[in-house]
Design a protein around this motif. Structure first.
Motif, short mmCIF file in Angstrom:
data_model
loop_
_atom_site.label_atom_id
_atom_site.label_comp_id
_atom_site.label_asym_id
_atom_site.label_seq_id
_atom_site.Cartn_x
_atom_site.Cartn_y
_atom_site.Cartn_z
N TRP A 175 -17.22 15.29 -17.95
CA TRP A 175 -18.56 14.94 -17.51
C TRP A 175 -18.93 15.71 -16.24
O TRP A 175 -18.04 16.12 -15.48
CB TRP A 175 -18.65 13.43 -17.23
CG TRP A 175 -18.35 12.59 -18.43
CD1 TRP A 175 -17.14 12.11 -18.83
CD2 TRP A 175 -19.29 12.14 -19.41
NE1 TRP A 175 -17.25 11.38 -19.99
CE2 TRP A 175 -18.57 11.39 -20.37
CE3 TRP A 175 -20.67 12.30 -19.57
CZ2 TRP A 175 -19.19 10.79 -21.47
CZ3 TRP A 175 -21.28 11.70 -20.66
CH2 TRP A 175 -20.54 10.97 -21.60
N GLU A 179 -21.83 9.58 -12.53
CA GLU A 179 -23.16 9.02 -12.79
C GLU A 179 -23.60 9.31 -14.22
O GLU A 179 -24.19 8.45 -14.89
CB GLU A 179 -24.18 9.58 -11.80
CG GLU A 179 -23.94 9.19 -10.35
CD GLU A 179 -22.88 10.05 -9.68
OE1 GLU A 179 -22.45 11.06 -10.29
OE2 GLU A 179 -22.48 9.72 -8.55
N GLU A 180 -23.33 10.52 -14.70
CA GLU A 180 -23.70 10.88 -16.08
C GLU A 180 -22.96 10.00 -17.07
O GLU A 180 -23.55 9.47 -18.02
CB GLU A 180 -23.38 12.36 -16.34
CG GLU A 180 -23.75 12.81 -17.75
CD GLU A 180 -23.19 14.17 -18.11
OE1 GLU A 180 -23.73 14.80 -19.03
OE2 GLU A 180 -22.20 14.60 -17.48
N GLN A 182 -21.58 7.02 -16.51
CA GLN A 182 -22.02 5.63 -16.38
C GLN A 182 -23.30 5.38 -17.16
O GLN A 182 -23.43 4.37 -17.86
CB GLN A 182 -22.21 5.29 -14.91
CG GLN A 182 -20.92 5.17 -14.12
CD GLN A 182 -21.14 5.08 -12.62
OE1 GLN A 182 -22.28 5.11 -12.15
NE2 GLN A 182 -20.06 4.99 -11.86
N GLU A 183 -24.23 6.30 -17.05
CA GLU A 183 -25.50 6.16 -17.78
C GLU A 183 -25.27 6.11 -19.28
O GLU A 183 -25.84 5.26 -19.98
CB GLU A 183 -26.43 7.31 -17.42
CG GLU A 183 -27.76 7.27 -18.18
CD GLU A 183 -28.59 8.53 -17.96
OE1 GLU A 183 -29.83 8.42 -17.99
OE2 GLU A 183 -27.99 9.61 -17.79
#
Length: 316
Positions: A175, A179-180, A182-183
């Motif tokens: 990743w 944050e990517e 988690q989204e």
């Protein structure tokens, strides 16, 4: 007969067979989290129609891979072949406790473009299935610009009554950042009916260290079944809001933990599809995982596994 579709990537696997000085003889096989799950599902529950949804190339490795799928009685009807891409490749290094580390070469993997092959006709066929399984690795593998199409596919399958199953298998290097991931994981959990997270994945991604924290986080999603795996500390199960804990008998002779979670997932999903209770499904899945980690590589020898699992099925 039940139809289970498993969406993801199968790769060329390299593992050290012998080492002498600076020379290292490698053994080549095929593996990948979703493929491993499919293998153990089909080996344990032969009557379940098990379909791999992925893309490979037209090179010799790809052709051998498709033959390997067939040898494991996994349907290749949804294994698409790219004109220009090839399978990804990885190598495994083991420490003296059986814990593994990986090196990957997958930027040119055909599986990254699998969504280009899924049109309305394919979607309609997938909509006739009973279960659709994907993982955090599945999400990370496909090209980011293809994720909108993937989520549209998931919405259509869910609307058609297909049970959506997600394993939050987190690999940080796949990743651009947490944050990517988690989204995307939150979207997956929002759309899933059943999830099989491991505490270790949530610890890396969300900083959660206990099954209780993972359960509290997952309460915000409409999951009918939640199986939280926590290694030797056991499994927390939440079914329609009812919570229970299952103890695990530790395995003393751990050789290679590569496919522990994958084998658990495959046997658990197959058992649930075949009408086994949650308790019996977890018992079978845990025993299968315990057997698998006593062997090198992701895929245990078929004859040994078959003998072992037949005895377990007879005892349930």
């Amino acid at each position: 007969m039940k139809n289970i579709f498993l969406f993801g990537e199968c790769m060329i696997e390299l593992m050290s067979a012998s080492k002498e000085g600076s020379s290292n003889t490698l053994k080549q096989s095929f593996a990948g989290d979703v493929f491993n799950t499919a293998v153990y599902l089909k080996r344990t529950f032969s009557k379940v129609n098990t379909h791999l949804v992925t893309a490979v190339g037209k090179d010799k490795f790809s052709l051998d891979m498709i033959e390997y799928f067939k040898s494991e009685n996994i349907s290749s009807d949804f294994v698409f072949q790219s004109e220009t891409k090839i399978p990804g490749l990885y190598s495994i290094q083991l420490d003296d406790k059986g814990e593994r580390s990986f090196t990957y070469w997958r930027n040119d993997s055909a599986a990254r473009q699998v969504m280009q092959h899924i049109d309305d006709e394919v979607t309609n066929l997938l909509s006739k299935g009973d279960m659709f399984f994907f993982s955090g690795i599945s999400l990370a593998v496909i090209e980011p610009q293809s994720r909108t199409a993937f989520w549209a596919l998931i919405d259509k399958l869910k609307a058609a009554g297909v049970q959506i199953v997600f394993d939050p298998n987190y690999r940080p290097r796949m990743w651009t950042g947490p944050e990517e991931a988690q989204e995307q994981f939150e979207l997956a959990l929002q759309k899933s009916d059943l999830s099989l997270p491991g505490v270790d994945d949530f610890e890396q991604l969300f900083g959660m260290t206990t099954v209780e924290e993972v359960n509290n986080y997952c309460k915000t999603f409409d999951l009918s079944e939640l199986i939280i795996k926590n290694g030797e500390q056991g499994i927390l199960v939440v079914v329609d809001g009812d919570v229970s804990h299952f103890a695990i008998t530790p395995v003393e002779n751990v050789v290679d933990t590569t496919s522990a979670g994958d084998s658990f997932n495959g046997v658990y999903l197959g058992a649930r599809a075949e009408g086994y209770s949650v308790n019996d499904s977890i018992t079978l899945a845990s025993k299968a995982a315990g057997f698998v980690i006593q062997h090198r590589g992701a895929i245990a020898p078929a004859d040994e596994y078959d003998t072992f699992i037949k005895a377990q099925l007879a005892s349930v």
